[in-house]
Design an enzyme around this catalytic site. Structure first.
Site, PDB file in Angstrom:
ATOM      1  N   LYS A  64       0.843  -1.206   0.000  1.00 43.71           N
ATOM      2  CA  LYS A  64       0.000   0.000   0.000  1.00 43.71           C
ATOM      3  C   LYS A  64       0.874   1.250   0.000  1.00 43.71           C
ATOM      4  CE  LYS A  64      -3.757  -2.481   2.211  1.00 43.71           C
ATOM      5  NZ  LYS A  64      -4.546  -2.808   3.396  1.00 43.71           N
ATOM      6  N   GLN A  68      -4.895  -1.734   9.526  1.00 43.48           N
ATOM      7  CA  GLN A  68      -4.686  -3.038   8.890  1.00 43.48           C
ATOM      8  C   GLN A  68      -5.222  -4.141   9.796  1.00 43.48           C
ATOM      9  OE1 GLN A  68      -3.552  -3.399   5.777  1.00 43.48           O
ATOM     10  NE2 GLN A  68      -3.765  -5.612   5.858  1.00 43.48           N
ATOM     11  N   ASP A  80     -11.300   2.276   3.658  1.00 42.13           N
ATOM     12  CA  ASP A  80     -11.590   0.843   3.532  1.00 42.13           C
ATOM     13  C   ASP A  80     -13.097   0.592   3.408  1.00 42.13           C
ATOM     14  OD1 ASP A  80      -9.510  -1.027   3.438  1.00 42.13           O
ATOM     15  OD2 ASP A  80      -9.099  -0.861   5.587  1.00 42.13           O
TER      16      ASP A  80
END
Ligand code: GUN
Length: 284
Positions: A53, A97, A120
């Site tokens: 990422k 994460q 997200d």
């Protein structure tokens, strides 16, 4: 039938180019798009994903910040770091994460991400907005699946879609997105009876199970579009998906490969969401 392989490479590259262009335009207007990633603990797969990422952000001219915390960090410490990112106007996207260490309440942490920075699409607010058809950040993996179907010209409207897997990250939002595209959607899971029969009725089969080569050729309807979300190590040590690719490709009209498929799209969609968050923060 030889299936058309829907490669994530070209499509993800195209989406990344667009994100880079938009990031450059925002910078000209004095806005520096920035993604902050929180990584708690030492999960080796998470380390790899987070590095990917960060590299993607770098390639596209998006600033990336990494907030790293040890395995023993308390929930209060994680929430404290998160609140700093939440209130920092120079941070546009915030991503925690997953998975988090077992002693931390994942849902409580996700709920602390401001919805307008939730790139997200995991917060209750964005999940709710998706469910009722309001504008929201789309979860990256399911959004990538839909982009792949559309790019390949695989019809969705009115088709029978079967999603195998009911995770909050992939299965459930994939079902909602397919429904939004007017598919008729069935969600299957570990307790589903007659799973193979239901899969074999699918015009669109989304495999998000997490078991190597779980979907066999016999579970694929001739002419189906097969989207493989799995990333597993096969018995031979090589990366493979949740679908037996060779067997399924003989029956399907469209199929995504692993590696080089949905995984690349997930990463590309995150960049789009980050640029969108920066644009929204600037009121554009
Ligand atoms: N862990 C596995 N996939 C994901 C993802 O898409 N987002 C986050 N935050 N964590 C993950």
């Amino acid at each position: 039938m030889a299936a058309q392989i829907i490669s994530g490479k070209a499509l993800a590259a195209q989406i990344k180019r667009r994100a880079a262009e938009e990031a450059a335009q925002l910078k000209e207007q004095g806005i520096n798009p920035c993604l902050a990633v929180m990584l708690v603990g030492n999960d080796p797969a998470s380390e790899v994903y987070v590095r990917g990422k960060q590299n993607d952000c770098h390639e596209c001219g998006i600033e990336s910040r990494l907030v790293r915390m040890g395995e023993s960090a308390s929930q209060a410490e994680v929430l404290e770091q998160l609140s700093l990112l939440a209130s920092d106007p120079s941070v546009h996207g915030v991503l925690v994460q997953l998975p988090l260490p077992a002693h931390i309440d994942e849902q409580a942490v996700i709920a602390a991400i401001p919805p307008e920075k939730d790139v997200d699409g995991f917060t209750p607010v964005n999940v709710g907005r998706l469910a009722i058809g309001q504008p929201c950040f789309l979860p990256c993996t399911p959004a990538g699946c839909i982009e792949m179907l559309k790019a390949a010209g695989a019809p969705i409207e009115g088709r029978r879609a079967v999603v195998v897997g009911r995770s909050n990250i992939v299965g459930k939002p994939a079902a909602l997105l397919l429904l939004r595209e007017n598919a008729t959607v069935t969600v299957c899971h570990s307790r589903t009876k007659d799973l193979a029969k239901i899969c074999a009725e699918a015009d669109i089969l989304v495999a998000a199970i997490g078991k190597a080569k779980f979907i066999t050729g016999g579970m694929v309807k001739p002419g189906a579009a097969v989207i493989d979300v799995g990333i597993n190590r096969g018995a031979d040590g090589r990366l493979c998906g949740d679908v037996d690719f060779e067997a399924a490709a003989e029956k399907a009209a469209f199929i995504t490969p692993v590696p080089g498929g949905v995984g690349l799209m997930t990463r590309a969609m995150l960049l789009c969401n980050t640029v969108q968050a920066a644009r929204m923060a600037a009121g554009r």
